[in-house]
Design a protein around this motif. Structure first.
Motif, PDB file in Angstrom:
ATOM      1  N   GLU A  65      -1.992   3.480   5.391  1.00 19.53           N
ATOM      2  CA  GLU A  65      -1.762   3.135   3.990  1.00 19.53           C
ATOM      3  C   GLU A  65      -3.078   2.984   3.220  1.00 19.53           C
ATOM      4  O   GLU A  65      -3.141   3.300   2.027  1.00 19.53           O
ATOM      5  N   ARG A  66      -4.116   2.570   3.904  1.00 19.40           N
ATOM      6  CA  ARG A  66      -5.414   2.442   3.228  1.00 19.40           C
ATOM      7  C   ARG A  66      -6.100   3.796   3.103  1.00 19.40           C
ATOM      8  O   ARG A  66      -6.807   4.047   2.121  1.00 19.40           O
ATOM      9  N   ARG A  67      -5.879   4.670   4.079  1.00 17.56           N
ATOM     10  CA  ARG A  67      -6.385   6.045   3.939  1.00 17.56           C
ATOM     11  C   ARG A  67      -5.749   6.715   2.737  1.00 17.56           C
ATOM     12  O   ARG A  67      -6.415   7.394   1.952  1.00 17.56           O
ATOM     13  N   GLN A  68      -4.454   6.522   2.586  1.00 17.65           N
ATOM     14  CA  GLN A  68      -3.748   7.120   1.453  1.00 17.65           C
ATOM     15  C   GLN A  68      -4.241   6.534   0.135  1.00 17.65           C
ATOM     16  O   GLN A  68      -4.352   7.244  -0.873  1.00 17.65           O
ATOM     17  N   GLU A  69      -4.579   5.250   0.147  1.00 15.19           N
ATOM     18  CA  GLU A  69      -5.105   4.613  -1.055  1.00 15.19           C
ATOM     19  C   GLU A  69      -6.425   5.244  -1.473  1.00 15.19           C
ATOM     20  O   GLU A  69      -6.710   5.410  -2.661  1.00 15.19           O
ATOM     21  N   VAL A  70      -7.246   5.611  -0.497  1.00 15.92           N
ATOM     22  CA  VAL A  70      -8.520   6.269  -0.790  1.00 15.92           C
ATOM     23  C   VAL A  70      -8.289   7.686  -1.300  1.00 15.92           C
ATOM     24  O   VAL A  70      -8.818   8.088  -2.341  1.00 15.92           O
ATOM     25  N   LEU A  71      -7.496   8.448  -0.565  1.00 17.70           N
ATOM     26  CA  LEU A  71      -7.338   9.874  -0.845  1.00 17.70           C
ATOM     27  C   LEU A  71      -6.421  10.152  -2.028  1.00 17.70           C
ATOM     28  O   LEU A  71      -6.532  11.207  -2.659  1.00 17.70           O
ATOM     29  N   THR A  77      -2.164   9.918  -3.390  1.00 21.98           N
ATOM     30  CA  THR A  77      -0.912  10.444  -2.848  1.00 21.98           C
ATOM     31  C   THR A  77      -0.883  11.962  -2.823  1.00 21.98           C
ATOM     32  O   THR A  77      -0.207  12.571  -2.011  1.00 21.98           O
ATOM     33  N   GLU A  78      -1.602  12.597  -3.723  1.00 23.38           N
ATOM     34  CA  GLU A  78      -1.631  14.060  -3.775  1.00 23.38           C
ATOM     35  C   GLU A  78      -2.935  14.625  -3.211  1.00 23.38           C
ATOM     36  O   GLU A  78      -3.261  15.778  -3.453  1.00 23.38           O
ATOM     37  N   HIS A  79      -3.659  13.809  -2.457  1.00 22.50           N
ATOM     38  CA  HIS A  79      -4.948  14.250  -1.918  1.00 22.50           C
ATOM     39  C   HIS A  79      -5.786  14.871  -3.042  1.00 22.50           C
ATOM     40  O   HIS A  79      -6.056  16.064  -3.061  1.00 22.50           O
TER      41      HIS A  79
END
Length: 222
Positions: free
Chosen positions: A129-135, A137-139
């Motif tokens: 969830e923290r990786r997604q917060e960085v990247l 939701t749509e990378h």
């Protein structure tokens, strides 16, 4: 002062240096320590020792080592995203903008080897969830490359058989790999490497007519 991404508030306390300066120093030192020892091998005590401060003083800025890694990685991603977005926003056809984006990304990587290495090596150390917060939701970073390829495809500049998402992953992956072999002061400058990789990336997806037009344009300038 910029609020650290890893927490909503800091504890109160005195600082000898101005807060903004101390925070920037903390991020710089943490990035270097994570680079040298890896996230798992690094400790907050290592970082505090390098800063010349007590370990307990770090908790004025962060709650945990994970928070600090999150802030380091968020900073790297944000700075890189600003580079590619600015290159993508220049007025020109999408294939030319793709070329500028790849070159800009490569140059930025060459000039920020330590930070980029930490990002690429340690991103997986964060919870999903923290990786997604960085990247995003749509990378978002990958999306800059994909969107340009899609736009160029709609304009007939990229071959119809090219799958934009796969092409974006391929281009970004090969550009990222520069951090493993580039050495400052070596035979090739960041500008030369960026230009060469950008040219190869465009050549790998462009239509024959688009490549012919590029060659004609280059010849007219020479």
């Amino acid at each position: 002062m910029r609020q650290p991404a890893g927490r909503s508030a800091r504890r109160s306390g005195g600082e000898r240096k101005p807060r903004e300066e101390r925070w920037a120093e903390l991020i710089e030192v943490a990035t270097q320590v994570f680079y040298e020892k890896g996230y798992d091998g690094a400790s907050l005590q290592d970082i505090a020792d390098r800063l010349g401060m007590l370990k307990g003083s770090l908790y004025y800025y962060i709650q945990s080592k994970e928070d600090l890694l999150f802030d380091v990685i968020s900073m790297v991603h944000k700075e890189g995203l600003e580079v590619v977005r600015s290159r993508a926003s220049v007025e020109s056809d999408p294939l030319q903008r793709l070329e500028r984006v790849v070159a800009g990304h490569v140059e930025h990587t060459c000039r920020n080897l330590v930070a980029v290495a930490v990002f690429l090596h340690e991103l997986s150390a964060l919870p999903p969830e923290r990786r997604q917060e960085v990247l995003g939701t749509e990378h978002a970073y990958q999306g800059v490359f994909r969107d340009l390829i899609e736009e160029a495809q709609r304009e007939g500049l990229v071959r119809p058989d090219v799958e934009p998402r796969l092409a974006a992953l391929s281009v970004l992956g090969s550009a990222n790999w520069v951090y493993r072999w580039f050495r400052p002061g070596g035979a090739f400058t960041p500008e030369v490497i960026g230009a060469q990789l950008a040219d190869m990336a465009v050549a790998g997806v462009a239509t024959e007519s688009a490549l012919a037009a590029r060659r004609a344009g280059i010849a007219a300038l020479s």
